[in-house]
Design an enzyme around this catalytic site. Structure first.
Site, mmCIF file in Angstrom:
data_model
loop_
_atom_site.group_PDB
_atom_site.id
_atom_site.type_symbol
_atom_site.label_atom_id
_atom_site.label_comp_id
_atom_site.label_asym_id
_atom_site.label_seq_id
_atom_site.Cartn_x
_atom_site.Cartn_y
_atom_site.Cartn_z
ATOM 1 N N GLU A 156 0.794 -1.230 0.000
ATOM 2 C CA GLU A 156 0.000 0.000 0.000
ATOM 3 C C GLU A 156 0.833 1.289 0.000
ATOM 4 O O GLU A 156 0.758 2.084 0.944
ATOM 5 C CB GLU A 156 -0.938 0.022 1.216
ATOM 6 N N GLU A 349 -5.185 -8.606 0.900
ATOM 7 C CA GLU A 349 -5.783 -8.297 2.207
ATOM 8 C C GLU A 349 -7.280 -8.071 2.027
ATOM 9 O O GLU A 349 -7.710 -7.403 1.084
ATOM 10 C CB GLU A 349 -5.230 -7.000 2.822
HETATM 11 C C1 FCB Z 1 -4.214 -2.032 5.641
HETATM 12 C C2 FCB Z 1 -2.796 -2.295 6.062
HETATM 13 C C3 FCB Z 1 -2.668 -3.343 7.153
HETATM 14 C C4 FCB Z 1 -3.763 -3.203 8.185
HETATM 15 C C5 FCB Z 1 -5.104 -3.153 7.514
HETATM 16 C C6 FCB Z 1 -6.271 -3.070 8.475
HETATM 17 O O1 FCB Z 1 -4.311 -0.761 5.099
HETATM 18 O O2 FCB Z 1 -2.029 -2.747 4.967
HETATM 19 O O3 FCB Z 1 -1.390 -3.245 7.719
HETATM 20 O O4 FCB Z 1 -3.517 -2.099 8.959
HETATM 21 O O5 FCB Z 1 -5.163 -2.047 6.653
#
Ligand code: FCB
Length: 434
Positions: A156, A349
């Site tokens: 990210e 994620e």
């Molecule tokens: C994302 C991050 C991760 C975690 C999630 C909830 O943006 O990559 O580290 O904090 O959110």
């Protein structure tokens, strides 16, 4: 939660969970400091005043955590390698042990090489940091490359730029607004140089984990549509276009430092997979001359857009709206925008913060998102994997320990791990997919 059977995903689909080094490892005394240690030490930066000095103590308890992964039955585990730890004597030994333990448990290691914990003496506003990153990546792949087949470069860069350098709510705490753009460019350059370093070492399966979400205009009013488009450029296209198309969106390249055209050739090195972190869409309208808010982050009044609440949707404990179909929309939209330039996608994620061990709301969230992902597969998007954020409750950055994203509960007084109902749900889902 829907009660009909979960549809089957294609053969070879990779099921996993994700974590990151700073959020779980602890053992801060056994590594160099990162920008997050410095930031956390400043009063008021982390909501509950906590630090990640011990976190889940994964550094010492990694065997127990790998046993939890094995019990879950995941194919793969996405973790991150801490650059400040690798810079410290014996630091790489830890990842060596972790990778061995994963391989012995039959779990594929999927390291991310940068998940926000920049060594404290480095700075993404400096171009040189990109070259330092490539050197560090070379050292990691030399050591782990015989057992690691899949690599992710950055996590990210959009959030790291926006929250860390533009708004100052994350480390390193800068409030540069649009002057933060060089930090984005240097991370993208670092990514491209890292891809080259990984290829030079023989790595064959390389990607990046970018956060993306659909942007919904607040109305059909041209001012709202224009503001939403601006937001989409900033959060989605600023990172995906250079990687996948080899160019910045119109008007952005001029704001970047250095020989941008030459850098873009490095940035656009071909990728084997494209990681998407998906949490929620954003509803965006014209500026209103007042602060707005996204997911607990305050956005200043002077921005050329304002983020509006998504109403009529359940919210997670973090206040993030639950919009599973946003994942289908995002992926089909990416396929339409990038066509053949989009490599196979992996959801690197997806998850939610809720309290409690009997976390039925997390099960409902994950169930709905996995189904939404399947709809993208049915619509012809080449999706190869899905990773839940996160294996463990952990240090959620500026929120400290107040947000629990884990399939496994962690008692932060004793570091005891207790699988939640969602852990059993995911285990059963994976069994049924075999
Ligand atoms: C994302 C991050 C991760 C975690 C999630 C909830 O943006 O990559 O580290 O904090 O959110």
């Amino acid at each position: 939660m829907a009660t009909d059977a979960m549809p089957r995903f294609p053969d070879g689909f990779l099921w996993g969970v994700s974590t990151s080094a700073h959020q779980i490892e602890g053992a801060a005394d056994l590594r160099e400091p990162s920008v997050w240690d410095a930031f956390t030490a400043e009063p008021g930066r982390v909501k509950d005043g906590s630090t990640a000095a011990v976190a889940c103590d994964h550094y010492h308890r990694y065997r127990e955590d790998v046993a939890l992964l094995a019990g879950l039955g995941v194919d793969a585990y996405r973790f991150s390698v801490s650059w400040p730890r690798v810079n410290s004597p014996g630091g790489l030994d830890f990842y060596d042990r972790l990778v061995d333990e994963l391989c012995a448990a039959g779990v594929r290691p999927v390291p991310t090489l940068f998940h926000w914990d920049l060594p404290a003496d480095l700075d993404w506003l400096e171009r040189d940091t990109a070259y330092r990153f490539a050197e560090y990546v070379s050292a990691v792949v030399r050591r782990l490359g015989d057992r690691v087949g899949t690599w992710l470069t950055l996590n990210e860069p959009a959030e790291h730029t926006l929250l860390g350098h533009a708004l100052g709510t994350h480390a390193p705490g800068r409030e540069l607004l649009f002057d933060a753009l060089p930090a984005a460019h240097h991370q993208l350059l670092a990514h491209g140089l890292a891809v080259r370093a990984l290829r030079a070492a023989g790595a064959g399966d390389i990607g990046i984990a970018n956060s993306h979400g659909p942007t919904w205009p607040a109305s059909d009013d041209p001012a709202d549509r224009e503001a939403a488009e601006f937001y989409d450029v900033l959060l989605n296209r600023l990172f995906a276009d250079p990687l996948l198309l080899g160019r910045y969106p119109d008007g952005v390249g001029e704001l970047m430092p250095g020989d941008v055209d030459a850098d873009l050739k490095v940035i656009a090195e071909p990728l084997d997979r494209y990681g998407v972190n998906y949490y929620a869409p954003a509803r965006v309208g014209a500026p209103r001359g007042a602060e707005s808010e996204w997911g607990g982050v305050r956005l200043p009044a002077g921005l050329p857009f304002s983020v509006r609440p998504i109403e009529d949707r359940p919210l997670t404990d973090f206040g993030w709206p639950v919009v599973p179909e946003g994942l289908t929309e995002l992926l089909t939209g990416f396929r339409d925008r990038y066509g053949d330039r989009l490599p196979p996608v992996v959801i690197t994620e997806n998850g939610c913060s809720y309290e409690g061990l009997d976390d039925q709301d997390r099960i409902a969230y994950l169930d709905a998102h996995v189904r939404a992902l399947h709809r993208a597969v049915e619509a012809g998007v080449d999706v190869r994997g899905y990773f839940v954020w996160s294996l463990l409750d952990n240090f959620e950055w500026a929120e400290g320990y107040a947000r629990r994203f884990g399939l496994v509960h962690v008692d932060f007084a004793t570091r005891t791990r207790t699988p939640k109902a969602s852990y059993r749900w995911y285990r059963d889902l994976l069994r049924a997919q075999r």
